[in-house]
Design an enzyme around this catalytic site. Structure first.
Site, PDB file in Angstrom:
ATOM      1  N   ASP A 118       6.201-115.207  51.614  1.00  0.00           N
ATOM      2  CA  ASP A 118       6.454-113.820  51.217  1.00  0.00           C
ATOM      3  C   ASP A 118       6.670-113.833  49.707  1.00  0.00           C
ATOM      4  OD1 ASP A 118       7.408-111.267  50.665  1.00  0.00           O
ATOM      5  OD2 ASP A 118       8.589-111.152  52.512  1.00  0.00           O
ATOM      6  N   VAL A 119       5.762-113.222  48.964  1.00  0.00           N
ATOM      7  CA  VAL A 119       5.833-113.291  47.501  1.00  0.00           C
ATOM      8  C   VAL A 119       7.101-112.650  46.948  1.00  0.00           C
ATOM      9  CG1 VAL A 119       3.318-113.356  47.262  1.00  0.00           C
ATOM     10  CG2 VAL A 119       4.518-111.148  47.148  1.00  0.00           C
ATOM     11  N   ASN A 133      -2.728-111.875  43.462  1.00  0.00           N
ATOM     12  CA  ASN A 133      -3.491-110.829  44.141  1.00  0.00           C
ATOM     13  C   ASN A 133      -2.679-110.057  45.168  1.00  0.00           C
ATOM     14  OD1 ASN A 133      -6.109-109.565  45.276  1.00  0.00           O
ATOM     15  ND2 ASN A 133      -5.241-110.629  47.039  1.00  0.00           N
ATOM     16  N   ILE A 163     -12.626-100.351  46.200  1.00  0.00           N
ATOM     17  CA  ILE A 163     -13.380-101.467  46.770  1.00  0.00           C
ATOM     18  C   ILE A 163     -13.376-101.360  48.291  1.00  0.00           C
ATOM     19  CG2 ILE A 163     -13.620-103.984  46.802  1.00  0.00           C
ATOM     20  CD1 ILE A 163     -13.794-102.690  43.991  1.00  0.00           C
ATOM     21  N   GLY A 190      -1.881-113.800  48.443  1.00  0.00           N
ATOM     22  CA  GLY A 190      -2.538-112.777  49.257  1.00  0.00           C
ATOM     23  C   GLY A 190      -4.013-113.061  49.439  1.00  0.00           C
ATOM     24  N   TYR A 249       2.462 -96.685  43.592  1.00  0.00           N
ATOM     25  CA  TYR A 249       1.446 -97.725  43.408  1.00  0.00           C
ATOM     26  C   TYR A 249       0.972 -97.776  41.955  1.00  0.00           C
ATOM     27  CZ  TYR A 249      -2.776-100.492  44.273  1.00  0.00           C
ATOM     28  OH  TYR A 249      -3.760-101.456  44.254  1.00  0.00           O
ATOM     29  N   ALA A 251       2.563 -96.800  39.302  1.00  0.00           N
ATOM     30  CA  ALA A 251       3.642 -97.329  38.471  1.00  0.00           C
ATOM     31  C   ALA A 251       3.698 -98.849  38.551  1.00  0.00           C
ATOM     32  CB  ALA A 251       4.983 -96.736  38.896  1.00  0.00           C
TER      33      ALA A 251
END
Length: 254
Positions: free
Chosen positions: A70-71, A97, A195, A21, A162, A164
């Site tokens: 695609d991870v 990431n 961020i 990413g 998110y 979790a």
């Protein structure tokens, strides 16, 4: 006695890093920070060809390679790692990431909101670690840095899925550090706060001053500040740190 006036040598020049990413936001900042330290950096991206090309075109003097992966696809992750090892020889650093956000109140979350977040944020990390670890084990050295989130330890409204996923990454990081410590592979996580990135734009627009009022430093963080923390954990300066989750959040919700 050590020479405290000697310049700091991070020990990264000539090494190879893989960042998932890496085309935008925090990921791009990490890619550029590591590459500027003399590393040969390969980064993955899932769809935005233009953004990936921009990272390379705008850093012509740095060694950066982009690969569309695609991870969530374990076979593709394994092929990506094997191709990189064939091309550059070793994998010294892995930075996980890649991540997605699908925020909503729990009763309104759809099945796909859970599936997308868990498969990308958790399974993606498993896929790339599982593929890269054998290469690190064979040479008894390596660094793995997982990008977690302040949400993994501090609750946030509308972020059950998110939070979790990031809590799982914190636990995964600590267990993998124990598993790989005897092979001299260090595993840590960086947990950013809020961020200034595209991913957080909607939250920042909606919450505004409510967020900064909960931050001790009264400002949002910058991608470069997360990249610096990752750089530190990749470097020789962190040689006695493993199994840790480093919060870089400006004192969020203290």
């Amino acid at each position: 006695m050590s020479d405290t006036t000697a310049p700091i040598e991070p020990g990264l020049s000539g090494k190879n890093a893989l960042v998932t990413g890496g085309s935008r936001g925090i990921g791009r900042a990490i890619v550029e920070r590591l590459a500027s330290s003399g590393m040969d950096v390969t980064f993955t991206y899932v769809s935005n060809d233009e953004a990936a090309k921009a990272v390379i075109d705008e850093n012509p003097d740095l060694k950066i390679t982009a690969v569309k992966v695609d991870v969530r696809d374990s076979d593709a992750a394994r092929q990506c790692v094997e191709d990189m090892a064939d091309r550059v020889g070793t994998i010294d650093v892995l930075v996980n990431n890649a991540g997605v956000v699908r925020d909503n109140l729990l009763p309104m979350l759809e099945d796909d909101d859970l599936k997308a977040v868990f498969e990308t944020n958790i399974e993606g990390v498993f896929n790339f670690c599982r593929a890269a670890v054998p290469f690190m084990m064979s040479k008894r050295s390596g660094r793995i840095i997982n990008i977690s989130s302040v949400s993994g330890e501090k609750g946030g409204r509308g972020q059950t899925n998110y939070a979790a996923s990031k809590g799982a990454i914190n636990a995964f990081t600590k267990s993998l550090a124990v598993e790989l410590g005897r092979r001299k592979i260090l595993v840590n996580a960086v947990a950013p706060g809020v961020i200034e990135t595209e991913m957080s734009q909607e939250v920042r627009d909606l919450a505004g001053d409510e967020i900064t009022s909960n931050i001790v430093l009264k400002r949002y963080g910058q991608p470069s500040e997360i990249a610096n923390a990752v750089w530190f954990l990749c470097s020789d300066l962190s040689s006695y740190i493993t199994g840790q989750v480093l919060s870089v959040d400006g004192g969020f919700k203290m």
